[in-house]
Design a protein around this motif. Structure first.
Motif, mmCIF file in Angstrom:
data_model
loop_
_atom_site.group_PDB
_atom_site.id
_atom_site.type_symbol
_atom_site.label_atom_id
_atom_site.label_comp_id
_atom_site.label_asym_id
_atom_site.label_seq_id
_atom_site.Cartn_x
_atom_site.Cartn_y
_atom_site.Cartn_z
ATOM 1 N N PRO A 1 43.463 15.706 68.468
ATOM 2 C CA PRO A 1 44.148 15.250 67.246
ATOM 3 C C PRO A 1 44.027 16.290 66.130
ATOM 4 C CG PRO A 1 42.574 13.613 68.020
ATOM 5 C CD PRO A 1 42.343 14.861 68.816
ATOM 6 N N LEU A 2 45.026 16.319 65.255
ATOM 7 C CA LEU A 2 45.039 17.267 64.149
ATOM 8 C C LEU A 2 44.644 16.548 62.860
ATOM 9 C CD1 LEU A 2 48.413 18.890 65.212
ATOM 10 C CD2 LEU A 2 46.114 19.811 65.587
ATOM 11 N N GLU A 3 44.144 17.281 61.889
ATOM 12 C CA GLU A 3 43.657 16.711 60.636
ATOM 13 C C GLU A 3 44.764 15.944 59.907
ATOM 14 O OE1 GLU A 3 40.489 16.847 59.698
ATOM 15 O OE2 GLU A 3 40.953 15.597 57.972
ATOM 16 N N GLY A 4 44.554 14.641 59.716
ATOM 17 C CA GLY A 4 45.505 13.808 58.986
ATOM 18 C C GLY A 4 46.731 13.392 59.785
ATOM 19 N N GLU A 5 46.795 13.750 61.043
ATOM 20 C CA GLU A 5 47.958 13.456 61.881
ATOM 21 C C GLU A 5 48.157 11.952 62.062
ATOM 22 O OE1 GLU A 5 47.548 14.868 65.926
ATOM 23 O OE2 GLU A 5 49.721 15.014 66.165
ATOM 24 N N ALA B 1 55.943 23.369 57.218
ATOM 25 C CA ALA B 1 56.013 24.813 57.447
ATOM 26 C C ALA B 1 54.613 25.390 57.678
ATOM 27 C CB ALA B 1 56.684 25.505 56.266
ATOM 28 N N GLU B 2 53.612 24.804 57.020
ATOM 29 C CA GLU B 2 52.229 25.282 57.171
ATOM 30 C C GLU B 2 51.562 24.716 58.420
ATOM 31 O OE1 GLU B 2 51.603 25.453 52.326
ATOM 32 O OE2 GLU B 2 50.353 24.122 53.522
ATOM 33 N N GLU B 3 51.742 23.419 58.639
ATOM 34 C CA GLU B 3 51.138 22.725 59.784
ATOM 35 C C GLU B 3 52.208 21.797 60.369
ATOM 36 O OE1 GLU B 3 48.117 23.264 60.889
ATOM 37 O OE2 GLU B 3 47.384 24.481 59.222
ATOM 38 N N LEU C 1 58.771 13.121 55.258
ATOM 39 C CA LEU C 1 58.049 14.369 55.510
ATOM 40 C C LEU C 1 58.138 15.290 54.316
ATOM 41 C CD1 LEU C 1 59.832 17.184 56.289
ATOM 42 C CD2 LEU C 1 60.503 15.722 58.162
ATOM 43 N N CYS C 2 57.208 16.227 54.282
ATOM 44 C CA CYS C 2 57.210 17.313 53.298
ATOM 45 C C CYS C 2 57.500 18.587 54.075
ATOM 46 C CB CYS C 2 55.867 17.404 52.574
ATOM 47 S SG CYS C 2 55.734 18.876 51.528
ATOM 48 N N GLY C 3 58.618 19.218 53.780
ATOM 49 C CA GLY C 3 58.994 20.444 54.482
ATOM 50 C C GLY C 3 57.995 21.570 54.264
ATOM 51 N N ALA C 4 57.405 21.634 53.064
ATOM 52 C CA ALA C 4 56.430 22.686 52.765
ATOM 53 C C ALA C 4 55.172 22.509 53.612
ATOM 54 C CB ALA C 4 56.083 22.682 51.278
#
Length: 172
Positions: free
Chosen positions: A17-21, A109-111, A103-106
């Motif tokens: 799992p990824l952080e905050g996913e 783009a990072e994660e 969603l947040c596109g920014a």
């Protein structure tokens, strides 16, 4: 003849799992991981003994809220700690927006994954980038699919990548 959980685990690939996913995004990644190949939530639901409950969780329907026993059944199959699975769900007392998917596109783009916090009713925008969350594609206005179906990170209609949508987000 149905396979036992032990027989099934021999061929399952572990997904971290990824952080905050969000659990929706995680379950989609798990089902598609090489070696897992669950084309729908039903297959994973059958192996875990949870049945159609996983399909509801992928759509952010948590009423009734997942029990410890349900999370433990899922944890046994995906080989992720129950507490880690719990972190992919809303906090007690925090309401969820089932639709639209946001969603947040920014951030993407990072994660490139869906954050559970984006679906909280209390979340108005991205605190990290000070941008309003997108609730549909800003190019073609098609609503985003549930995160479990995010394979390439792009709009299914106009094929614009989520990361490119940051230019269309407004400040908040």
């Amino acid at each position: 003849m149905a396979k036992t959980l032990k027989e099934t685990k021999l061929w399952l690939t572990r997904v971290e799992p990824l952080e905050g996913e969000s659990i929706s995004h995680f379950l989609g990644r798990f089902r598609r991981a090489k070696g897992n190949k669950f084309s729908t939530p039903c297959g994973l639901g059958q192996v875990s003994g949870l049945g159609a409950v996983l399909a509801r969780w992928e759509k952010f329907y948590f009423n009734p809220f997942p029990t410890f026993e349900e999370l433990e059944a899922l944890a046994n199959v995906v080989e992720v700690d129950v507490n880690r699975l719990r972190e992919m769900l809303p906090l007690a007392g925090v309401g969820m927006k089932h639709k639209p998917i946001r969603l947040c596109g920014a951030c993407y783009a990072e994660e490139p994954y869906h954050l559970i916090a984006w679906q909280f009713k209390t979340t108005a925008g991205c605190d990290r980038h000070q941008l309003r969350l997108l609730s549909k594609c800003p190019i073609c206005e098609k609503p985003f699919p549930i995160p479990a179906l995010w394979i390439e990170g792009r709009c299914l209609r106009c094929l614009t990548f989520f990361a490119e949508m940051v230019d269309r987000q407004k400040a908040y």
